[in-house]
Design an enzyme around this catalytic site. Structure first.
Site, PDB file in Angstrom:
ATOM      1  N   GLN A   1       0.683  -1.043   0.099  1.00  0.00           N
ATOM      2  CA  GLN A   1       0.099   0.009  -0.040  1.00  0.00           C
ATOM      3  C   GLN A   1       0.836   1.270   0.092  1.00  0.00           C
ATOM      4  O   GLN A   1       1.428   1.478   1.016  1.00  0.00           O
ATOM      5  CB  GLN A   1      -1.046  -0.071   1.161  1.00  0.00           C
ATOM      6  CG  GLN A   1      -1.803  -1.092   1.165  1.00  0.00           C
ATOM      7  CD  GLN A   1      -2.793  -1.433   0.065  1.00  0.00           C
ATOM      8  OE1 GLN A   1      -3.675  -0.382   0.081  1.00  0.00           O
ATOM      9  NE2 GLN A   1      -2.790  -2.450  -0.528  1.00  0.00           N
TER      10      GLN A   1
ATOM     11  N   GLY B   1     -11.947   3.116   3.261  1.00  0.00           N
ATOM     12  CA  GLY B   1     -11.059   2.177   2.893  1.00  0.00           C
ATOM     13  C   GLY B   1     -10.179   2.734   1.807  1.00  0.00           C
ATOM     14  O   GLY B   1      -9.823   4.275   1.614  1.00  0.00           O
ATOM     15  N   HIS B   2      -9.090   2.351   1.159  1.00  0.00           N
ATOM     16  CA  HIS B   2      -7.937   2.901   0.344  1.00  0.00           C
ATOM     17  C   HIS B   2      -8.688   3.283  -0.834  1.00  0.00           C
ATOM     18  O   HIS B   2      -9.538   2.944  -1.317  1.00  0.00           O
ATOM     19  CB  HIS B   2      -6.792   2.004   0.171  1.00  0.00           C
ATOM     20  CG  HIS B   2      -7.402   0.574  -0.601  1.00  0.00           C
ATOM     21  ND1 HIS B   2      -6.259  -0.538  -0.650  1.00  0.00           N
ATOM     22  CD2 HIS B   2      -8.311   0.043  -1.044  1.00  0.00           C
ATOM     23  CE1 HIS B   2      -6.948  -1.425  -1.298  1.00  0.00           C
ATOM     24  NE2 HIS B   2      -8.308  -1.268  -1.409  1.00  0.00           N
ATOM     25  N   ASN B   3      -7.959   4.257  -1.283  1.00  0.00           N
ATOM     26  CA  ASN B   3      -8.106   4.970  -2.444  1.00  0.00           C
ATOM     27  C   ASN B   3      -9.544   5.973  -2.615  1.00  0.00           C
ATOM     28  O   ASN B   3     -10.082   6.322  -3.562  1.00  0.00           O
ATOM     29  CB  ASN B   3      -8.298   4.198  -3.861  1.00  0.00           C
ATOM     30  CG  ASN B   3      -7.011   3.227  -3.655  1.00  0.00           C
ATOM     31  OD1 ASN B   3      -5.748   3.861  -3.475  1.00  0.00           O
ATOM     32  ND2 ASN B   3      -7.274   2.260  -3.985  1.00  0.00           N
TER      33      ASN B   3
ATOM     34  N   SER C   1     -11.834   2.555  -2.845  1.00  0.00           N
ATOM     35  CA  SER C   1     -12.159   3.064  -4.292  1.00  0.00           C
ATOM     36  C   SER C   1     -13.307   3.659  -4.384  1.00  0.00           C
ATOM     37  O   SER C   1     -14.019   3.762  -5.631  1.00  0.00           O
ATOM     38  CB  SER C   1     -11.592   2.029  -5.450  1.00  0.00           C
ATOM     39  OG  SER C   1     -10.395   1.721  -5.239  1.00  0.00           O
TER      40      SER C   1
END
Lengths: 347, 347, 347
Positions: free
Chosen positions: A196, A237-239, A257
């Protein structure tokens, strides 16, 4: 800290009816306010309480003013005016600048002289902390983090390496920013960790509640834009990108995302599936599931309201067969049409 | 750290088309990669971006290779090959072994010389920390905890007494392992606490996300088997067993005494009721409620997707009466059959 | 610590059949207990295990006693009797009083000589910590906090300024009490923060699970009454009042200004909307959404149970059109009535 009603009226843009020199030092509810306190009437259902209020002054609308027996501050939006007055009377606690003797600060960190670093805080390599920032006790700041002017980490906040905070960001205890996203690839039955490599970038005037977690991006950054407000125990979450002035209530889950527009309101305990987009000005009510993108502003819901338990049991059994029920109704419709035809034909 | 394409091709088992001596130092997305970077094409929808990529090399499938204008690493599974290359180029951050002067370590703890204990970490009695383990700043390790080789507690992790971690376990900030389970007995209207006497035992290669909590067992142990991956803010109750290589997404709730099989995928914000068993290879999609055991591999769901708010309001009123609707349909069916009989009889 | 069966029988109010001098030192399950251990039979489905148990004594009901081949402790409520015996045999760990050399305590704090403050704990101004209280490592206690006699903060607990804990309160790691509530007013598209001026007041004998967050009140206090038990990762908003002896399971979300009665049970992953009241003795089953007040004791539910994924897909499509289906059924009913009328009229 006390202010005169004249000072408050000027600050909140209200019209004062009463004694401009009268001083108040705090706010309280209409029912509980006493002498020396300021209150407000924001809801006409409470106007019956107005004549008996013991407050020194009441913020209210012009239409309510005739019934007020104490000093009145008349405003077009009494609630917003009240909040501004409350901010004036109850500023965040001040602090003495400086690095506590029990903080652990890496020699390469640059901390503004007007900033504070509390006991048992740990500051990593090349961290930059701007003026008037407050790093509460027990906070852990990873390498290469930047914290903007006037930001406040109340206590026990963790910022992982490379995270960037804007100005006047307020982080409550237990917030974790920049932990690895949940990025996994399945390799013949076992999970490979996807490094990450992105950061979390938080804009200005963002507030984030206790024990909320915001993951770093996988390749690019997770972005929280200016003025976003996030409640406790929220997972981002990521993004993910959260648009400016969006509010997210407690225990909401934003999967990886997801892009959320500006000025949205995401209800508590809602869940947004990964890789979707939410338009500007969307309201998601509490406990809703959002599996697909929402392209139009508006209010969306899916939470199921409680029923008495025996009713719920019966209804859930039927829900499992709802498609069959709909087909059964269609067949009935067809059969009835046939009966009608036969009847019309004079059979 | 740069590697040659030859080295990477050998490491990931790909076939190199291009310059074996070309060096790359990092990975990036197909759209963003520049000279000196490695990227991948995992999804044919993005193959239109391939000819314009400025990456030094692209990992892709044989069928995409002809359109690639730069160095190509051809793999049967480009995504997995990419993740392996990303792991090679972006290893976890290294660290200098040793116990920080600001850590507090009990004299009976045994810490391997190659391990690290960060500032403001607190290590209890008889704790054993194996070689190459990293105990990040602010982590609190209770008495009698064992931490296996190469495990990494990023920061602010709490392991309660007696917890056992395997090798290469990765715990993100705010993780709490081994707090008491929610064990209560009702004694004439008040709650008696049931002593929680088991431990939490975590296998090898487990990753656990920020602010996730895993409770100790009541009498026996809570067990997380090898290769399990758990996202942020997940709750795992006492006596739970999670089978090897199962993945659990953010904010899922696993109530006490649940047994989950191997290679399962539990979606975000799902909830599993206590004392149930989930078979191997079960997929629970996001926001599902699982009140009973699942004995067959397969995909299961119950999340309700959002509707426009007025539609939702109308549908939820009907849902409360779904059983009545189904009975009404049954009665209609019977009445229509009677009509058909009368018609057939030539009434 | 070992006790004789005579001592245990007296303590739990059971009738001893067997050797009063026999000593046991711990509890275990019926299947796992060995010589020197005490177990119980609470569930008649397990009575087949009774003859083979290797335990030194079994707590059980009078009706099961004849089949017991070892010492028996006969009780009208074997489960509650077992829990009391387990509490006797497994008391909370003791501690040496005193303030650890690595704690950071403000000079104005008053800490009872019999209390403990662990390493890397930070104690603010004017804090009062009563006798026999345990403030675990890494806990952060804000200014003006009061902690009652015998309370235990396991580790890494954060109490924000002004919070009040009663006696024998047990807080697990990561608990955050007294962070600001999510109070915002919308001022022409941006959010104004409403100062959060109330406190959190926690009664006696309350237990709160890992990473749970309880927000301070906006103007008045958030109140957790005596004997309340709260599981992990629960969110409790500002101005909430939780009635005595209510239990709240993991990941439940209680929005702001909710009043919950006494002796309620709130299931895991449930969500209560803001500004509602829940009567005494209400049970909310897991994953339920409660949008409105509940005025009658009883059990309420709305969680949707999982189905096989293809069935769920078909049913959810129908759920989106449930109101139309109900209208269609109503039309069918009317059309059928017309057909019956025509038939009766001998058309």
């Amino acid at each position: 800290m006390p202010y005169t009603l004249k000072e408050i009226a000027d600050f909140i843009g209200a019209e004062l009816h009463g004694d401009p020199a009268c001083r108040v030092d705090s706010v309280a509810s209409l029912a509980q306010a006493r002498n020396g306190q300021l209150t407000f009437l924001g809801n006409s259902r409470l106007s019956r309480l107005l004549p008996e209020s013991r407050a020194s002054a009441v913020i209210l609308s012009a239409s309510e003013q005739p019934r007020c027996r104490t000093n009145a501050l008349v405003s077009g939006n009494p609630y917003v005016a009240y909040v501004k007055a409350a901010q004036l009377l109850h500023p965040p606690p001040g602090f003495m600048p400086g690095v506590d003797a029990n903080a652990v600060v890496h020699e390469t960190a640059r901390i503004a002289p007007s900033a504070f670093v509390g006991p048992c805080a740990v500051i990593g390599e090349r961290v930059r902390i701007a003026s008037d920032a407050y790093i509460g006790p027990g906070s852990i700041i990873g390498d290469d983090v930047e914290i903007g002017r006037g930001s406040r980490l109340v206590a026990g906040v963790t910022l992982c390496h490379g995270s960037v905070l804007g100005e006047r960001v307020l982080l409550h205890p237990g917030v974790v920013i920049g932990a690895d996203g949940f990025g996994l690839a399945n390799d013949a039955g076992t999970w490979l960790k996807i490094p990450q490599l992105g950061r979390v970038v938080v804009g200005n005037d963002v507030e984030i509640g206790a024990n909320t977690a915001i993951d770093r991006g996988a390749l690019e950054d997770t972005v929280i834009e200016d003025g976003v407000k996030i409640d406790n125990l929220v997972q981002i979450g990521h993004n993910v990108r959260v648009g400016a002035h969006t509010a997210i209530a407690g225990c909401a889950v934003i999967a990886g995302s997801v892009t959320i527009g500006r000025r949205c309101m995401i209800g508590g305990a809602s869940a947004l599936s990964g890789h979707i987009e939410i338009a500007d000005d969307v309201v998601i009510t509490g406990m809703s599931g959002v599996p697909n993108s929402i392209t139009q502003a508006g209010t969306y819901s899916s939470g199921v309201p409680v029923m008495e338990n025996p009713t719920w049991r019966r209804n859930m059994v039927r829900l499992k067969h709802l498609d069959e029920l709909a087909r059964q109704v269609r067949r009935l419709e067809q059969a009835l049409a046939l009966v009608q035809t036969r009847l019309d034909a004079g059979e």
